[in-house]
Design an enzyme around this catalytic site. Structure first.
Site, PDB file in Angstrom:
ATOM      1  N   TYR A  94     -37.420  50.044  46.079  1.00  0.00           N
ATOM      2  CA  TYR A  94     -37.614  48.750  46.724  1.00  0.00           C
ATOM      3  C   TYR A  94     -38.633  47.911  45.958  1.00  0.00           C
ATOM      4  CZ  TYR A  94     -34.849  49.897  50.839  1.00  0.00           C
ATOM      5  OH  TYR A  94     -33.821  50.209  51.675  1.00  0.00           O
ATOM      6  N   GLU A 136     -34.843  54.647  56.719  1.00  0.00           N
ATOM      7  CA  GLU A 136     -34.305  55.653  55.810  1.00  0.00           C
ATOM      8  C   GLU A 136     -35.134  56.930  55.813  1.00  0.00           C
ATOM      9  OE1 GLU A 136     -34.076  53.274  52.275  1.00  0.00           O
ATOM     10  OE2 GLU A 136     -32.645  51.927  53.272  1.00  0.00           O
TER      11      GLU A 136
END
Length: 404
Positions: A94, A136
């Site tokens: 990310y 997640e």
């Protein structure tokens, strides 16, 4: 985010609608130039055909449109989270994506990208990344904690390779370490990773699990698609069909996906598929049979011809042996004249053909899988028949988006 930052993000909506794909195309080009190792993570076939760029553009637009209340995006975020876990996406990814996305906004918008706007988008992205990483993390923990579970990539051995039709072949995958495999919910998928010499890259692809959970192996049933170095879609399926034999090794991520049979409901189940879209529905059908479920099941499947119709005999045998299961098969080009065999029809899947829908059980839940136009038609037809939207569940193969 501050109210001023939210206003700045919202003000970019019209620009994103008009130039979103140009932005995401620039972003991917920039990211792969600076971080080429990520080519082993992303589906380069979807890069070539533009699907990934479009999916990301839609996701960015949806987030900007709903910046005041991102909670409406939870179902889409959940779907994307499952996909990311199946690809072993971690928080450090990310950070890389965020760096290149914000830089791309500045480079594409030019003078319009003020420091305040870039700061607002950086804040918005970081909030979304935090939400995704938290979701997640929970999925990773759940996968690791169950019996036979794992995270990351695990080697599996192909113990059986079975041709199901002229186009579709099943691969029976057993853990190379001899351990157990984690259970899964009927309808879920696994990611499979292979090295492609043509691209000099590892490439992941998602394949639905096509059998009921059994604790010993996973079965995927793969359609061979056209593919070449210029158009990589189909290259993994080609390699599986042409080069991966019994005894071969592949790597799998743990089962994932939010398209799954609700096993707690007592309602009738109608499984509607087109082509290889039957694979997750096969898992649902086998689960219902193997658990002696009393639920009424209607199997509706469309195929071009009997020759490319995979699992034709096994499903017919299940329907013959279990009175709660009925099947309806549609062929574009049937082997015999339509009407000669009960439950067989000519043409594309049309639920109205089933006696105007009267052969469909009342109060059923519908699970649909196939190409996007196929899904669209079935959903529209079911709505016209008065089926409530919450009873219609569908899965389209391809990049996930935040569109709602």
């Amino acid at each position: 985010m501050t109210p001023d930052q939210k206003a700045l993000v919202t003000a970019t909506v019209s620009t994103l609608r008009e130039h979103g794909v140009a932005l995401t195309t620039h972003f991917y080009r920039r990211m792969f130039e600076h971080n080429p190792e990520l080519k082993n993570v992303f589906n380069m076939g979807n890069q070539q055909n533009g699907k990934q760029q479009m999916a990301l553009a839609m996701a960015v637009l949806a987030y900007a449109e709903n910046i005041e209340d991102p909670s409406v995006l939870v179902p889409a975020v959940t779907k994307i989270g499952h996909k990311h876990v199946s690809l072993d996406i971690r928080p450090e990814h990310y950070a890389i994506v965020g760096r290149h996305l914000i830089a791309s906004i500045g480079e594409v918008l030019g003078e319009a990208a003020t420091p305040e706007l870039l700061d607002a988008w950086a804040t918005a992205y970081n909030e979304l990344a935090g939400l995704m990483s938290s979701l997640e993390s929970g999925l990773y923990q759940k996968a690791a904690n169950q019996e036979g579970g794992w995270t990351g990539w695990r080697p599996f051995t192909v113990k059986r390779k079975v041709a199901e039709s002229d186009e579709i072949t099943s691969f029976y995958l057993y853990p190379t370490d001899g351990g157990q495999v984690a259970d899964f919910q009927p309808g879920q998928y696994v990611s499979l990773k292979l090295f492609l010499p043509e691209l000099n890259l590892f490439q992941p692809r998602q394949y639905s699990l096509s059998s009921a959970p059994n604790g010993e192996y996973y079965r995927i049933s793969v359609k061979k698609e056209a593919g070449n170095p210029q158009h990589p879609n189909g290259m993994i399926s080609n390699r599986l069909h042409d080069f991966v034999e019994e005894g071969g090794i592949v790597e799998l991520a743990a089962p994932a996906g939010d398209f799954m049979l609700d096993t707690a409901k007592p309602t009738p189940v109608v499984l509607v598929s087109g082509g290889v879209g039957q694979t997750p529905l096969l898992s649902m059908l086998e689960h219902l049979i193997s658990t002696n479920s009393p639920r009424e099941v209607v199997w509706v499947h469309g195929s071009r011809t009997p020759q490319v119709h995979a699992f034709r005999e096994p499903v017919a045998e299940l329907a013959a042996r279990h009175e709660q299961v009925q099947q309806h098969i549609f062929y574009d080009k049937p082997a015999a004249s339509p009407g000669q065999e009960q439950g067989h029809y000519q043409g594309i899947v049309d639920l109205n053909t089933l006696n105007g829908g009267t052969l469909l059980p009342a109060g059923a839940d519908y699970y649909i899988c196939g190409p996007a136009p196929f899904i669209r038609k079935q959903v529209q037809d079911l709505a016209a028949l008065g089926v409530p939207r919450e009873a219609i569940h569908f899965e389209e193969f391809g990049p996930a988006t935040l569109s709602v």
